[in-house]
Design an enzyme around this catalytic site. Structure first.
Site, mmCIF file in Angstrom:
data_model
loop_
_atom_site.group_PDB
_atom_site.id
_atom_site.type_symbol
_atom_site.label_atom_id
_atom_site.label_comp_id
_atom_site.label_asym_id
_atom_site.label_seq_id
_atom_site.Cartn_x
_atom_site.Cartn_y
_atom_site.Cartn_z
ATOM 1 C CG ASP A 1 68.948 -50.588 -81.929
ATOM 2 O OD1 ASP A 1 69.048 -52.161 -81.839
ATOM 3 O OD2 ASP A 1 68.147 -50.439 -82.449
ATOM 4 C CB SER B 1 71.246 -45.136 -86.561
ATOM 5 O OG SER B 1 70.344 -43.817 -85.822
ATOM 6 C CB THR B 2 73.522 -40.325 -87.482
ATOM 7 O OG1 THR B 2 72.512 -40.486 -86.701
ATOM 8 C CG2 THR B 2 73.417 -39.648 -88.580
ATOM 9 C CG MET C 1 74.880 -40.717 -83.558
ATOM 10 S SD MET C 1 73.872 -39.359 -82.433
ATOM 11 C CE MET C 1 72.221 -39.497 -83.429
ATOM 12 C CG HIS D 1 67.624 -45.934 -85.107
ATOM 13 N ND1 HIS D 1 68.101 -45.914 -83.980
ATOM 14 C CD2 HIS D 1 67.014 -47.261 -84.949
ATOM 15 C CE1 HIS D 1 68.799 -47.183 -83.995
ATOM 16 N NE2 HIS D 1 67.670 -48.024 -84.253
#
Length: 343
Positions: free
Chosen positions: A283, A162-163, A280, A189
């Site tokens: 998941d 993600s991030t 973050m 993501h």
């Protein structure tokens, strides 16, 4: 208070972003700049926690400003990039290579502005806590995973992020030699509409076969396939990919990293290595645990190199991972596994 520097040549855009943060209570706009040169000067003078950066600006563009900021005072940078065309999206990810941590779509209609108003503050909060060494995306030497048991006949590497994920994934895959015996499946993501630009950028950076996944395809060894928005990427027992748009979001995500990992655990766990990178939330933790129980190799990114040590931390707490390493060391560890070298 988290202090943000807003950089955009549009006065109206800066005003809208200022209003977004005024509603939060914990984020304030420390300053504004209308071009890249003014942005560099403002970073030196104000020392903001996060910089929100436009790319196309007069005097000095955003790309050059990012490089100068990272050399002068490494600071978490969020880029707002157009997704009007594929080239614009790809060049938006060029900012990642130069030191930015996140690329978000620049709104083009009222609905998009509303989505940004909801997501941007949380992104800023997460990046404000990112240590400067992670901002610089430097991965030093790390201990080899002595406890990791190699799967039999490794065929797939499933990656969730993600991030901060694009830069980490680029580092990991940069350690992979030509013609590897595995294919890489990636759930990153990312804002809808950016997947083509992300795949183009990663493919050019690595000079590899990187594309958005297609339903029913069987990626050959060496291929990198990125999950498209709106559908879970799942691996079938016969080695083909399934894009499941009917299955509901998991944890608010579709695609979800958990869905990829769970499908790998159900289909061929001992032929899969699962890797969970910076991001973050949580998941991927559940699916990675299932993959480990099935005999697959599981690795997460370590805290020191993660932009946001959220997803990897949860996986470690749940016993889903065998080892935590920086991205480059993860890539090297995977190569040792498929080369049959003892870890």
């Amino acid at each position: 208070m988290i202090r943000v520097l807003v950089v955009d040549d549009s006065k109206s855009v800066r005003a809208v972003l200022r209003r977004f943060f005024a509603r939060t209570g914990d984020i304030e706009v420390a300053g504004e700049a209308e071009d890249g040169a003014a942005a560099v000067a403002a970073v030196a003078a104000l020392g903001p926690d996060v910089v929100l950066m436009d790319l196309q600006m007069p005097v000095v563009d955003g790309y050059t400003a990012i490089e100068r900021i990272m050399a002068l005072r490494p600071t978490p940078i969020v880029v707002l990039s157009s997704r009007a065309n594929r080239d614009a999206m790809r060049t938006g990810f060029e900012a990642i290579r130069r030191g930015a941590l996140e690329v978000l779509p620049k709104p083009e209609d009222p609905a998009s502005w509303q989505l940004l108003a909801e997501s941007l503050p949380e992104t800023v909060r997460a990046l404000a806590r990112a240590p400067s060494r992670a901002v610089r995306s430097e991965s030093g030497p790390a201990e080899r995973p002595r406890t990791a048991a190699a799967p039999h006949d490794l065929r797939w590497v499933a990656v969730g992020a993600s991030t901060g994920g694009p830069a980490a994934l680029r580092e990991l895959l940069g350690e992979v030699p030509p013609d590897p015996p595995v294919a890489f499946l990636v759930v990153q993501h990312i804002a809808a509409g950016f997947e083509l630009g992300f795949a183009d950028w990663l493919g050019r950076e690595l000079r590899a076969d990187v594309r958005v996944a297609e339903d029913g395809e069987a990626p050959p060894p060496g291929a990198v396939r990125v999950a498209p928005p709106g559908a879970h990427l799942r691996l079938r027992r016969d080695g083909t990919l399934h894009l499941d748009a009917g299955r509901p979001p998991r944890g608010g995500h579709r695609p979800a990293v958990d869905e990829l990992f769970l499908s790998c655990a159900a289909s061929c766990p001992r032929r899969v290595a699962g890797v969970l990178l910076t991001g973050m939330g949580h998941d991927g933790a559940e699916g990675l645990a299932a993959l480990r129980r099935g005999g697959g190799l599981t690795i997460v990114q370590d805290a020191a190199s993660s932009v946001v040590f959220g997803m990897p931390r949860v996986a470690l707490e749940r016993g889903a991972a065998e080892v935590a390493l920086p991205p480059r060391e993860i890539g090297r560890a995977l190569v040792r596994v498929w080369q049959g070298v003892a870890a």
